[in-house]
Design a protein around this motif. Structure first.
Motif, short mmCIF file in Angstrom:
data_model
loop_
_atom_site.label_atom_id
_atom_site.label_comp_id
_atom_site.label_asym_id
_atom_site.label_seq_id
_atom_site.Cartn_x
_atom_site.Cartn_y
_atom_site.Cartn_z
N VAL A 75 -10.75 5.91 68.82
CA VAL A 75 -9.83 6.95 68.40
C VAL A 75 -10.71 8.06 67.84
N PRO A 116 -19.75 7.96 57.10
CA PRO A 116 -19.65 6.72 56.33
C PRO A 116 -19.59 5.48 57.22
N GLY A 119 -18.41 2.27 59.22
CA GLY A 119 -17.14 1.90 59.85
C GLY A 119 -16.36 3.05 60.43
N GLY A 156 -17.35 4.55 63.38
CA GLY A 156 -17.48 4.56 64.84
C GLY A 156 -18.78 5.09 65.40
N ASN A 179 -25.70 6.76 57.76
CA ASN A 179 -24.57 7.05 56.88
C ASN A 179 -25.04 7.64 55.56
N ALA A 182 -13.05 0.69 60.56
CA ALA A 182 -13.37 -0.74 60.57
C ALA A 182 -12.41 -1.49 59.65
N1 LIG Z 1 -13.16 5.82 65.76
C1 LIG Z 1 -12.86 4.54 65.94
N2 LIG Z 1 -11.88 4.19 66.77
C2 LIG Z 1 -11.56 2.88 66.96
N3 LIG Z 1 -12.18 1.87 66.34
C3 LIG Z 1 -13.17 2.16 65.50
C4 LIG Z 1 -13.57 3.51 65.26
N4 LIG Z 1 -14.59 3.50 64.38
C5 LIG Z 1 -14.83 2.22 64.09
N5 LIG Z 1 -13.99 1.40 64.75
C6 LIG Z 1 -13.96 -0.07 64.66
O1 LIG Z 1 -14.78 -0.46 63.57
C7 LIG Z 1 -15.88 -1.25 64.01
C8 LIG Z 1 -17.13 -0.79 63.28
O2 LIG Z 1 -17.48 0.50 63.75
P1 LIG Z 1 -18.98 0.97 63.93
O3 LIG Z 1 -19.89 -0.22 63.91
O4 LIG Z 1 -19.07 1.86 65.10
O5 LIG Z 1 -19.18 1.80 62.60
P2 LIG Z 1 -20.45 2.61 62.13
O6 LIG Z 1 -19.98 3.99 61.86
O7 LIG Z 1 -21.56 2.41 63.09
O8 LIG Z 1 -20.77 1.90 60.74
P3 LIG Z 1 -22.18 1.66 59.99
O9 LIG Z 1 -22.53 2.96 59.33
O10 LIG Z 1 -21.86 0.57 59.02
O11 LIG Z 1 -23.18 1.23 61.03
C9 LIG Z 1 -15.98 -1.02 65.51
O12 LIG Z 1 -16.44 -2.15 66.19
C10 LIG Z 1 -14.56 -0.71 65.90
O13 LIG Z 1 -13.91 -1.88 66.22
#
Ligand SMILES: Nc1ncnc2c1ncn2[C@@H]1O[C@H](COP(=O)(O)OP(=O)(O)OP(=O)(O)O)[C@@H](O)[C@H]1O
Ligand SMILES: [Mg+2]
Length: 328
Positions: free
Chosen positions: A88, A126, A128, A130, A226, A283
């Motif tokens: 999303v 931050p 979680g 994406g 982050n 997340a």
């Molecule tokens: N924009 C989004 N749309 C849909 N699901 C999402 C989105 N962002 C995160 N998620 C869900 O949350 C989970 C964790 O996201 P992700 O690992 O990409 O976060 P990150 O930003 O890389 O976090 P970190 O900084 O901790 O590494 C994903 O596997 C997904 O299932």
């Protein structure tokens, strides 16, 4: 399906091995139905032969270059499990990604005008929100293999061993169209801060930055962090584009909930929960939705009820509270 439609699907699947195969299978079935058995057999034979020569998964139809052995300690090939359908995205980010994909796909046109493609991206935001997910989906969308670089191992291997490890990694990314993904890029910034008197470490980090500056990857180099506001300008300016990932606002929470329950019946009004979900990352939202779904399955409900969603939300809030206490 009409032949024209199949041809369009075939072209659209370029670079996505599984999708490509599925469309070819459809074409073969179509030809079999029309009793064009010779053509169908010949197509199947050709498809089988591609199976022996093409690299698997997202490498699409191009062969993968041999990977430098020395780099196996800190680089891992990831088979993307997510596609753009799983994300999303805000309108702004979507626009940014569409622009980047368009540039990449039409790189030759730009190059003819002496212009280069934006290929070094910094994902900030931050936990979680994406960043990692998008790197995966981006690679999948472009049909490029994805390589995950573990910075902490890379830095320490460089310290103890030889500079050629890094050079080989970057040389690989220059020749192999791929997405080279540096997750938790803050490790680099931290090493830089902590290096203090440690001249060797500082030298390593600085040379890594120079490599990043000089490389013109044939795919993309993506770094995720982050620690956005703490990165110093020396790091920012090495990237062609910065993509900001935000915590979801009310509109995006609504969008996420609709996405999460698109294949599930729900018996509650998602809008009633939006205020309570304020401050949650994607997340966190995902955890609540999955937990609510699990409850509905375990309780043999035909749909996710208000009570089940509320119970999942309570659990998530308790967890977030404890995490916040630990952090402070
Ligand atoms: N924009 C989004 N749309 C849909 N699901 C999402 C989105 N962002 C995160 N998620 C869900 O949350 C989970 C964790 O996201 P992700 O690992 O990409 O976060 P990150 O930003 O890389 O976090 P970190 O900084 O901790 O590494 C994903 O596997 C997904 O299932
Ligand atoms: Mg991540």
């Amino acid at each position: 399906m009409a032949r024209g439609e199949l041809m369009k699907k075939l072209l659209a699947s370029y670079g996505r091995d599984e999708e490509f195969r599925a469309v070819v299978e459809q074409i073969i079935t179509d030809e079999e139905k029309k009793n064009n058995n010779v053509l169908a057999r010949s197509l199947r034979k050709t498809l089988d032969n591609i199976g022996h020569t093409a690299a698997p998964q997202t490498a699409g139809l191009s062969r993968l270059l041999p990977f430098p052995d020395e780099a196996k300690e800190f680089i891992q090939r990831i088979d993307p499990r997510h596609t753009s359908q799983d994300i999303v995205l805000s309108h702004e980010n979507l626009e940014q990604f569409v622009g980047l994909i368009q540039e990449f796909r039409q790189a030759d046109r730009l190059k003819r005008h002496g212009l280069s493609v934006r290929s070094k991206l910094l994902f900030c935001g931050p936990p979680g929100t994406g960043k990692t997910l998008c790197a995966e989906a981006f690679a999948a969308e472009l049909g490029l293999p994805l390589f995950h670089v573990r910075l902490d191992s890379l830095i320490s291997s460089y310290l103890g061993e030889t500079a050629s490890n890094i050079r080989k990694t970057f040389e690989f990314a220059r020749r192999q169209p791929c997405v080279l993904f540096f997750d938790e890029f803050d490790a680099l910034a931290r090493s830089r801060d902590e290096s203090g008197e440690h001249n060797e470490l500082r030298r390593v980090v600085n040379s890594l930055l120079i490599f990043i500056e000089q490389i013109a990857p044939s795919g993309f180099l993506i770094a995720a962090t982050n620690l956005d506001r703490h990165l110093d300008p020396a790091i920012w300016r090495r990237f062609d584009e910065v993509v900001w990932f935000e915590l979801p606002d009310a509109g995006m929470i609504r969008k996420y909930l609709a996405h999460a329950f698109k294949n599930t019946k729900i018996a509650f009004d998602p809008d009633a929960f939006i205020a309570e979900l304020d401050g949650f990352s994607y997340a966190d939202l995902e955890k609540v939705c999955i937990q609510a779904l699990k409850l509905s399955i375990l309780e043999s409900s035909k749909q996710v009820s208000d009570t089940q969603f509320r119970a999942a939300l309570r659990q998530a809030k308790r967890r977030r509270k404890r995490e916040a206490q630990v952090e402070s």
